[in-house]
Design a protein around this motif. Structure first.
Motif, short mmCIF file in Angstrom:
data_model
loop_
_atom_site.label_atom_id
_atom_site.label_comp_id
_atom_site.label_asym_id
_atom_site.label_seq_id
_atom_site.Cartn_x
_atom_site.Cartn_y
_atom_site.Cartn_z
N ASN A 82 1.16 -1.11 -0.09
CA ASN A 82 0.09 -0.33 -0.11
C ASN A 82 0.72 1.28 0.11
OD1 ASN A 82 -2.65 1.90 -0.07
ND2 ASN A 82 -2.74 1.03 2.37
N ALA A 84 1.28 5.22 1.27
CA ALA A 84 0.49 5.50 2.18
C ALA A 84 0.94 6.86 2.69
CB ALA A 84 0.19 5.31 3.71
N ILE A 85 2.13 7.13 2.34
CA ILE A 85 3.69 8.21 2.59
C ILE A 85 3.51 8.49 1.96
CG2 ILE A 85 5.39 9.05 4.53
CD1 ILE A 85 4.64 6.32 6.10
N TRP A 90 10.54 11.60 4.22
CA TRP A 90 10.31 11.18 5.53
C TRP A 90 10.20 10.00 6.12
CZ3 TRP A 90 6.61 9.48 8.19
CH2 TRP A 90 6.29 9.48 9.69
N THR A 91 10.56 8.82 5.08
CA THR A 91 10.55 6.75 5.41
C THR A 91 10.99 6.75 4.80
OG1 THR A 91 8.39 5.10 5.68
CG2 THR A 91 8.13 7.12 4.05
N THR A 92 11.33 5.41 4.92
CA THR A 92 12.85 4.04 4.15
C THR A 92 11.67 3.84 2.94
OG1 THR A 92 12.94 3.45 5.75
CG2 THR A 92 14.71 5.01 5.65
N ALA A 93 10.24 3.83 3.52
CA ALA A 93 9.80 2.29 2.59
C ALA A 93 10.05 2.74 1.62
CB ALA A 93 7.46 2.98 3.38
N TRP A 473 16.41 -7.08 2.52
CA TRP A 473 17.37 -6.19 2.21
C TRP A 473 17.11 -5.85 0.84
CZ3 TRP A 473 17.86 -1.80 5.25
CH2 TRP A 473 18.08 -2.07 6.35
N LEU B 38 6.39 3.71 10.83
CA LEU B 38 6.12 4.76 9.60
C LEU B 38 7.59 5.34 9.37
CD1 LEU B 38 4.06 7.18 11.16
CD2 LEU B 38 3.26 6.26 9.82
N ALA B 39 7.83 5.28 10.17
CA ALA B 39 9.77 5.77 9.28
C ALA B 39 10.28 4.77 8.41
CB ALA B 39 10.86 5.29 10.70
N GLY B 40 10.01 3.23 8.14
CA GLY B 40 10.27 2.36 7.45
C GLY B 40 11.60 1.66 8.28
N ASP B 41 11.69 1.03 7.58
CA ASP B 41 12.81 -0.81 7.93
C ASP B 41 13.91 0.09 8.31
OD1 ASP B 41 13.02 -3.04 8.60
OD2 ASP B 41 13.52 -3.48 6.59
N ALA B 42 14.56 1.32 7.68
CA ALA B 42 15.72 1.33 7.31
C ALA B 42 16.02 2.59 8.09
CB ALA B 42 16.96 1.49 5.85
N ALA B 43 14.94 2.93 8.92
CA ALA B 43 15.55 3.88 9.82
C ALA B 43 15.71 3.93 10.87
CB ALA B 43 14.03 5.23 10.17
N ILE B 51 9.96 11.32 15.71
CA ILE B 51 9.01 10.81 15.29
C ILE B 51 7.56 10.99 16.18
CG2 ILE B 51 7.19 9.37 13.45
CD1 ILE B 51 10.20 8.68 11.69
N TYR B 82 -0.79 7.67 9.15
CA TYR B 82 -0.07 7.02 8.62
C TYR B 82 -0.76 7.04 7.26
CZ TYR B 82 0.48 2.56 5.62
OH TYR B 82 1.15 1.62 5.24
N PHE B 83 -2.06 7.53 7.18
CA PHE B 83 -2.21 8.39 5.42
C PHE B 83 -2.56 9.58 5.82
CE2 PHE B 83 -5.16 4.01 6.02
CZ PHE B 83 -4.57 3.27 5.40
#
Lengths: 572, 313
Positions: A82, A84-85, A90-93, A473, B38-43, B51, B82-83
């Motif tokens: 999904n 969302a961000i 701001w995120t590494t997603a 990864w 929210l920050a993601g896997d590598a944060a 955050i 999240y959204f």
């Protein structure tokens, strides 16, 4: 995705789809009947046929109003997750990164040979002492709001990225200042020579240094941006964005692609479709494949491993394997016993046969390969040097190492994410292999979100901490000693969970940051890998590729594996 | 009636308040940090901490609770972590797909199950009755996703009659709307057909044993009139109750069907919010669901007046 908007090529829209539904006209009805009889030898009896034909007619009637629609070329994509961000800094997603590639451009890109190439930059100069780098932007670069891209925008974007991305932070530790020379020229002045400027500016995966307008890039890096304007090949249709439903991108008509052919994240970003729709609602693997086979979607970013074989037999679709894959990795927590001792970590490492992990998790031989390197096999720093403890591992060696280590039977808490199918079997294999080596293992099941929260805790395992978890990864995130987070060995100051500490490794990494010639970098990377295996920072447990499914009428899909990229695609 | 309505609404307020407090507390007790997700896997841990601070998660629990209460008091369910959208807007976006699916499912289920259940009771012990009972067992036993895959394979992939997935809003036209909804509704209705048919059969069977049925037959009424006007009408209350509960359940819990058919509804939103530890969204959804349950139950209670004139509020 699209949940089949009326303009889509999917189930409900354009004429090809209409004929797919078998409802386009009289000539299709006989084909329909023929398909009906093929499909159901068991559907015998007039009643069944009549009632199903009735249903079919009803369905046809319902579709008729939508058959004639605009002939816009729409690419319907089912992403792997999904979105969302919407702020890729701001995120590494990875979904946010992929969104970034749709709407933003980058100063440099990485091609399919993993070489950094200019993208928004036209030319650049480096001073003799390598402390001053001057860049000139290409002519005609324009943001989606019509404003030209200026060096001020670039500097603001880099400043924000440099506060969030690990590689950006590393580069900025060398930076003295960034300066605007003119509207399309800027300069970075370093305090000392930095060995990875282009690697950092052209890095293909999270966080990518995307260029945004200054007013957006000035946003606090710890707050999400509210406006989504870039200078990339697509514009973002914010009014159609519904998280969990769909994201829509339109071709940016004013985008000026580079003349070189597209390759990786570099080269021409020419767009051959009018609209790309990401179907964020379709997240069931089986339903996604069915939708692809039926032609309701054009690209399925991830074909599940257990569906791979059946997918390859479908005549309407192709299944492609990316050139570069992902690495599975198990990470030790260096803060607490028993993994606070390198000898114990090495014993675990020796017990980890990659084939066992890969067979259990992937299962399809052609989609995985054992690779002992910490930097991904087939990339510039990928090598087998120093990997003996794992590549030649056997259980006897592991048992001997564990015995010598003085392991006192402290239970090893291994966290297992039950809801993340892509890695859920890895902890089971790790636990079993470690048990065979003589470890006492406490395998704890939880959902992935609990795991990511718990792994941030530095507490002892008995107080809610942990000893080991496994993850995956994408190669670009681990293929260099700079961005491979598991090699950060600054103890509790480390930028990633596990908090390894090793002065020698840090010294080697510091040298790598400053190395400016390729040969020197390669040698240092080998030394870093050797040292990392010596102290067993973590365990690479094999590589795999995630197959992509696409309709046969789709060509030009970039399968470099660097990111999910949607320029250069044609839909016939 | 008005007095009854006011009393019922007033009686629901404490229940909703308890639900709100419990949900708020349970979410804080549940392991999982929204910031880490929210920050993601590598944060890095530092980025996650930053955050958390920005989300206000470092505030004392009581402070967080009162901020939330204050928002609710003015009809604001807050903004999704999240959204990054107002929770009210998120729910509004997802309500139409879920409501459409729930209503069509119930319509299909009622249209099929009530006549079937009535006929089964009428032919008690016969082949129809036994077939219905067999179907009921199957309807309860076959998992929804299995049935969905079979229907998709046959009716969508092989025969091409229906789309595999997706949802069309009513604003896109009634035809497309219905076309995309038929298969999910049929899939989902199977279990409700089984349930409502069984309840109908049992209720009608009971009514058929009553004296007034014998009297009706003695007066020479046709069997269809006996069945519909007398037996079914008197058996309606349990059926309506089950249908009402069904609607409420469907609105809150069609996650699997929504996932398989890619319907962006409330069920899928709930799962996404839980997985992301999106506290404001989960709280908003639970509050919405509890109000909905109360409302549907109220409607069901009020409908009793229609079916049984002896009932007065």
């Amino acid at each position: 995705m699209l949940n089949n908007t009326n303009t889509d090529g999917g189930g409900f829209g354009a004429p090809p789809a209409a004929s797919d539904t078998g409802c386009a006209g009289g000539q299709n009805r006989s084909a329909q009947r023929s398909r009906l009889s093929q499909a159901g030898g068991w559907l015998k009896g007039k009643a069944a046929v009549v009632s199903m034909a009735g249903l079919a007619l009803a369905a046809c009637a319902l579709t008729l109003p939508a058959v004639v629609k605009a002939q816009e070329k729409v690419l319907n994509v089912v992403p792997h997750s999904n979105l969302a961000i919407l702020d890729p800094i701001w995120t590494t997603a990875y979904m946010s990164r992929n969104h970034g590639y749709m709407i933003y451009d980058t100063l440099f890109g990485t091609d399919a040979k993993n070489e950094v190439k200019p993208q928004m930059v036209e030319t650049w100069l480096v001073s003799a002492d390598r402390k001053v780098w001057e860049f000139k932007l290409r002519d005609g670069l324009e943001f989606h709001d019509g404003n030209p891209v200026t060096s001020e925008d670039v500097i603001a974007s880099l400043n924000r990225w440099g506060k969030r991305d690990a590689m950006g932070v590393a580069m900025y530790s060398f930076v003295d200042r960034l300066e605007t020379i003119s509207v399309n020229r800027f300069r970075i002045v370093f305090k000392e020579p930095c060995g990875f400027v282009l690697e950092a500016l052209g890095k293909p995966s999270s966080n990518v240094p995307f260029i945004m307008p200054k007013r957006i890039a000035d946003t606090d890096p710890f707050k999400q941006i509210a406006e989504h304007i870039g200078s990339g090949p697509y514009t973002f249709k914010a009014d159609e964005f519904k998280p969990g439903d769909k994201a829509v991108y339109l071709k940016f008509r004013n985008y000026k692609p580079r003349p070189e052919p597209a390759s990786g994240t570099a080269g021409s970003k020419e767009v051959f479709v009018d609209r790309v729709v990401w179907n964020l609602a379709l997240r069931d693997g089986q339903a996604g494949l069915s939708a692809l086979i039926k032609g309701e979607v054009d690209i399925l970013e991830q074909v599940a491993f257990d569906l791979y074989e059946s997918a390859t037999k479908e005549s309407a679709i192709s299944v492609l394997k990316p050139t570069i894959g992902l690495q599975y990795m198990c990470r030790f927590n260096h803060l607490h016993p028993p993994f606070n001792k390198p000898e114990v970590r090495r014993a675990a490492l020796a017990s980890f046969s990659q084939e066992a992990f890969l067979r259990a998790q992937v299962g399809v031989k052609e989609l995985y390969k054992p690779c002992p390197s910490m930097f991904t096999c087939g990339t510039p720093y990928g090598s087998a040097i120093g990997t003996d403890v794992q590549s030649k591992s056997n259980m006897k060696l592991a048992q001997e190492l564990l015995k010598k280590s003085g392991y006192d039977g402290t239970p090893v808490v291994v966290m297992k994410p039950t809801d993340l199918m892509s890695i859920t079997k890895l902890p089971d294999v790790a636990a079993q292999l470690m048990r065979q080596a003589g470890f006492k293992v406490d395998l704890q099941a939880m959902d992935w979100q609990t795991l990511v929260s718990r792994r941030a805790k530095k507490d002892a395992p008995a107080q809610g901490g942990w000893n080991m978890f496994c993850t995956a990864w994408v190669s670009p995130d681990i293929w260099s000693p700079i961005n491979n987070a598991a090699l950060d060995s600054r103890g509790e100051k480390s930028g990633w969970f596990g908090w390894g500490e090793d002065a020698k490794l840090e010294e080697l990494r510091a040298q790598f940051l400053r190395a400016t010639d390729d040969e020197g970098k390669k040698k240092l990377a080998e030394q870093i890998q050797s040292r990392a295996f010596e102290v067993a920072t973590h365990a690479p447990v094999g590589e795999f590729v995630q197959p992509v499914g696409l309709r046969k009428n789709i060509t030009g899909l970039n399968v470099s594996g660097l990111a999910n990229i949607y320029w250069g695609i044609r839909k016939d | 009636m008005l007095g009854y309505l006011l009393r019922r609404v007033a009686a629901t307020l404490p229940a909703v308040a308890v639900v709100a407090v419990l949900v708020f507390l349970l979410l804080r007790i549940t392991p999982g940090d929204p910031a880490a997700i929210l920050a993601g896997d590598a944060a890095s841990p530092e980025q996650i901490a930053r955050i958390r601070e920005n989300l206000g998660l470092n505030e004392p629990l009581l402070v967080q609770f009162f901020i939330w209460l204050k928002q609710i008091a003015i009809g604001d369910l807050g903004e999704s972590f999240y959204f990054k959208i107002r929770v009210v807007d998120l729910i509004a976006q997802r309500l139409e797909p879920t409501l459409s699916l729930a209503l069509l499912t119930i319509v299909v289920a009622v249209l099929v199950s009530v006549p079937l259940g009535t006929l089964a009771a009428w032919r008690f012990g016969g082949w129809l009755d036994r077939s219905l009972m067999g179907f009921s067992v199957m309807g309860f036993s076959v998992p929804v996703f299995v049935l969905a895959y079979i229907l998709i394979w046959l009716l969508s992939v092989k025969l091409g009659w229906f789309p595999v997935q997706g949802f069309k809003r009513l604003s896109d036209g009634f035809g497309p709307f219905l076309y995309h909804l038929i298969l999910p509704a049929v899939t989902l209705s199977v279990i409700y057909i089984a349930l409502i048919a069984r309840v109908t059969r049992a209720s009608v069977l009971e009514a058929l044993g009553e004296d007034y049925i014998r009297t009706a037959r003695a007066k020479g009424l046709r069997e269809s009139q006996v069945l519909v006007r007398h037996a079914l009408a008197n058996a309606a209350i349990p059926i309506v109750t089950v249908v009402g509960i069904g609607v409420a359940l469907l609105i809150g819990g069609v996650v699997v069907t929504e996932s398989v058919y890619a319907i962006p509804g409330l069920g899928r939103l709930t799962v996404d919010a839980v997985l992301a530890r999106d506290f404001p969204t989960i709280q908003g959804l639970i509050l919405f669901f509890s109000l909905l349950y109360v409302f549907v139950n109220l409607l069901v209670d009020l409908s009793y007046v229609v079916f049984d004139p002896r009932i007065r509020y």
